[in-house]
Design an enzyme around this catalytic site. Sequence first.
Site, PDB file in Angstrom:
ATOM      1  N   TYR A  56       1.001  -1.323   0.062  1.00 20.19           N
ATOM      2  CA  TYR A  56       0.157  -0.079   0.061  1.00 20.19           C
ATOM      3  C   TYR A  56       0.715   1.049   0.149  1.00 20.19           C
ATOM      4  O   TYR A  56       1.390   1.568   1.067  1.00 20.19           O
ATOM      5  CB  TYR A  56      -0.913   0.089   1.199  1.00 20.19           C
ATOM      6  CG  TYR A  56      -2.060  -0.935   1.091  1.00 20.19           C
ATOM      7  CD1 TYR A  56      -2.170  -1.985  -0.015  1.00 20.19           C
ATOM      8  CD2 TYR A  56      -3.054  -1.245   2.288  1.00 20.19           C
ATOM      9  CE1 TYR A  56      -3.207  -2.806   0.029  1.00 20.19           C
ATOM     10  CE2 TYR A  56      -4.034  -1.921   2.339  1.00 20.19           C
ATOM     11  CZ  TYR A  56      -3.839  -3.099   1.185  1.00 20.19           C
ATOM     12  OH  TYR A  56      -5.047  -3.922   1.089  1.00 20.19           O
TER      13      TYR A  56
HETATM   14  N1  LIG Z   1      -6.735  -8.511   0.650  1.00 20.78           N
HETATM   15  C1  LIG Z   1      -6.834  -7.706  -0.244  1.00 20.78           C
HETATM   16  O1  LIG Z   1      -6.607  -7.957  -1.494  1.00 20.78           O
HETATM   17  C2  LIG Z   1      -7.564  -6.300  -0.212  1.00 20.78           C
HETATM   18  C3  LIG Z   1      -8.222  -5.612  -1.127  1.00 20.78           C
HETATM   19  C4  LIG Z   1      -8.597  -4.356  -0.825  1.00 20.78           C
HETATM   20  C5  LIG Z   1      -8.989  -3.780   0.281  1.00 20.78           C
HETATM   21  N2  LIG Z   1      -8.337  -4.634   1.219  1.00 20.78           N
HETATM   22  C6  LIG Z   1      -8.371  -4.062   2.611  1.00 20.78           C
HETATM   23  O2  LIG Z   1      -9.735  -3.515   2.928  1.00 20.78           O
HETATM   24  C7  LIG Z   1     -10.068  -2.292   3.430  1.00 20.78           C
HETATM   25  C8  LIG Z   1     -11.289  -1.580   3.175  1.00 20.78           C
HETATM   26  O3  LIG Z   1     -11.483  -1.909   1.738  1.00 20.78           O
HETATM   27  P1  LIG Z   1     -11.692  -0.773   0.689  1.00 20.78           P
HETATM   28  O4  LIG Z   1     -11.159   0.471   1.262  1.00 20.78           O
HETATM   29  O5  LIG Z   1     -11.315  -1.217  -0.489  1.00 20.78           O
HETATM   30  O6  LIG Z   1     -13.106  -0.533   0.667  1.00 20.78           O
HETATM   31  P2  LIG Z   1     -14.637  -0.199   1.187  1.00 20.78           P
HETATM   32  O7  LIG Z   1     -14.123  -0.449   2.702  1.00 20.78           O
HETATM   33  O8  LIG Z   1     -15.547  -0.956   0.761  1.00 20.78           O
HETATM   34  O9  LIG Z   1     -14.749   1.500   1.109  1.00 20.78           O
HETATM   35  C9  LIG Z   1     -14.081   2.309   1.569  1.00 20.78           C
HETATM   36  C10 LIG Z   1     -14.220   3.919   0.989  1.00 20.78           C
HETATM   37  O10 LIG Z   1     -15.775   3.888   1.105  1.00 20.78           O
HETATM   38  C11 LIG Z   1     -15.888   5.281   1.422  1.00 20.78           C
HETATM   39  N3  LIG Z   1     -16.527   5.354   2.830  1.00 20.78           N
HETATM   40  C12 LIG Z   1     -16.216   4.534   3.846  1.00 20.78           C
HETATM   41  N4  LIG Z   1     -17.025   4.834   5.018  1.00 20.78           N
HETATM   42  C13 LIG Z   1     -17.849   5.630   4.582  1.00 20.78           C
HETATM   43  C14 LIG Z   1     -18.962   6.196   5.143  1.00 20.78           C
HETATM   44  N5  LIG Z   1     -19.535   6.057   6.311  1.00 20.78           N
HETATM   45  N6  LIG Z   1     -19.713   7.140   4.469  1.00 20.78           N
HETATM   46  C15 LIG Z   1     -19.410   7.299   3.110  1.00 20.78           C
HETATM   47  N7  LIG Z   1     -18.372   6.851   2.329  1.00 20.78           N
HETATM   48  C16 LIG Z   1     -17.461   6.012   3.215  1.00 20.78           C
HETATM   49  C17 LIG Z   1     -14.592   5.970   1.421  1.00 20.78           C
HETATM   50  O11 LIG Z   1     -14.128   6.555  -0.170  1.00 20.78           O
HETATM   51  P3  LIG Z   1     -14.861   7.887  -0.747  1.00 20.78           P
HETATM   52  O12 LIG Z   1     -15.068   8.883   0.541  1.00 20.78           O
HETATM   53  O13 LIG Z   1     -13.732   8.221  -1.331  1.00 20.78           O
HETATM   54  O14 LIG Z   1     -16.162   7.071  -1.263  1.00 20.78           O
HETATM   55  C18 LIG Z   1     -13.507   4.802   1.519  1.00 20.78           C
HETATM   56  O15 LIG Z   1     -12.228   5.031   1.148  1.00 20.78           O
HETATM   57  C19 LIG Z   1      -8.742  -1.776   2.753  1.00 20.78           C
HETATM   58  O16 LIG Z   1      -8.393  -0.444   3.516  1.00 20.78           O
HETATM   59  C20 LIG Z   1      -7.718  -2.704   2.826  1.00 20.78           C
HETATM   60  O17 LIG Z   1      -7.260  -2.694   4.170  1.00 20.78           O
HETATM   61  C21 LIG Z   1      -7.972  -5.759   1.027  1.00 20.78           C
END
Ligand SMILES: NC(=O)c1ccc[n+]([C@@H]2O[C@H](COP(=O)([O-])OP(=O)(O)OC[C@H]3O[C@@H](n4cnc5c(N)ncnc54)[C@H](OP(=O)(O)O)[C@@H]3O)[C@@H](O)[C@H]2O)c1
Length: 325
Positions: A56
């Site tokens: 990351y």
């Molecule tokens: N193992 C893997 O291959 C893998 C892959 C991907 C992710 N991950 C892990 O999973 C974690 C979370 O996944 P992700 O960041 O991909 O997706 P997510 O949690 O589904 O979405 C996060 C995004 O949604 C928005 N958000 C979050 N809470 C909110 C709220 N209460 N109200 C409005 N918007 C909100 C924000 O972006 P905006 O404000 O820009 O909309 C935020 O960056 C990552 O940080 C990582 O640690 C792992």
Amino acid sequence: MSTIKKLVLPQMGCGTWAWGNRILWGYDKSMDAQLQEVFNLCVSNGVTLFDTGDSYGTGKLNGRSEQLLGKFDREYTGVNKDKICLATKLAAYPWRLTPKSMVKAGLASAQRMGRVDLAQMHWSTANYFPWQEEQLLDGLGDLYEQGLVKGIGLSNYGTKRLKRIHAKFSRRSIPIATLQVQYSLLSTYPVTELGIKETCDELGIKLIAYSPLCLGILTGKYTDSSTYPKGLRNLLFRRLVPEAQPVLNCLQAIAQYRNKTMAQVAINWCIAKGAIPIPGAKNVKQAQENIAVKDWQLDAGEVAELDCAAAGVDKPMIQNVFQTR
Ligand SMILES: NC(=O)c1ccc[n+]([C@@H]2O[C@H](COP(=O)([O-])OP(=O)(O)OC[C@H]3O[C@@H](n4cnc5c(N)ncnc54)[C@H](OP(=O)(O)O)[C@@H]3O)[C@@H](O)[C@H]2O)c1
């Protein structure tokens, strides 16, 4: 073998992908103070699992997410400090080829973070270079046996592969603490098609749901193309948001009835499914909203309605290219 401390996992955690990712999330260093507030707020409210990865942050931001997490952890002085669990994922980079290279990667992450509590294999190379995977998993086991991490986990593994790797680690009496997969109302495949939750339960592995908000879509704030974020998500959202309508409508109805937000309903659905969601929060407002899911639960009827809506989506979120079967 050194003494291995016990790994304790909370009901939900916090993702930190955005904390180092400029291309996908538009991260820049001016966000750091806000992200530190997010960290402090999470921990003080009992959200003590933080997930990051050594991949990351690229280029000048190399390792940024882990560095920030380490700094925030070091500087935090409030309640639940002893419960903080720092989880990272070690990438199966093509130049990491031996068990030693994995141990070295774990030590480098620990250097950036202060320590690593949970070290996870970021993805399996089984589909393109199985020999490498064996080496890297041996190194992951070494990290555990040498007491350098409290627990080990996997990421993007399917049922068949997980069983095989579980048997491999069992021969060394090394438990797999966690498996993380992309799991949300728009990505049910690992559970509904692969049966990964059942297998995790059988093997005593905790399932972590990553991207539980489907990158923000399930918050309902991305209503039409004029509201979509820039960058790679823009392309994805153009296809996915219209497809997601049945799920978004159902989330909205339940959220209104419950006087909650759609994000809270979506995260709570993951908890109802027995997974630990790790939603990424970019600011304090988002973190406050996400943390508040711990105070209430969906009932069985609501979960069934959401399941039904999710099953009605023809073309859901694409799966991670590294997800194995
Ligand atoms: N193992 C893997 O291959 C893998 C892959 C991907 C992710 N991950 C892990 O999973 C974690 C979370 O996944 P992700 O960041 O991909 O997706 P997510 O949690 O589904 O979405 C996060 C995004 O949604 C928005 N958000 C979050 N809470 C909110 C709220 N209460 N109200 C409005 N918007 C909100 C924000 O972006 P905006 O404000 O820009 O909309 C935020 O960056 C990552 O940080 C990582 O640690 C792992």
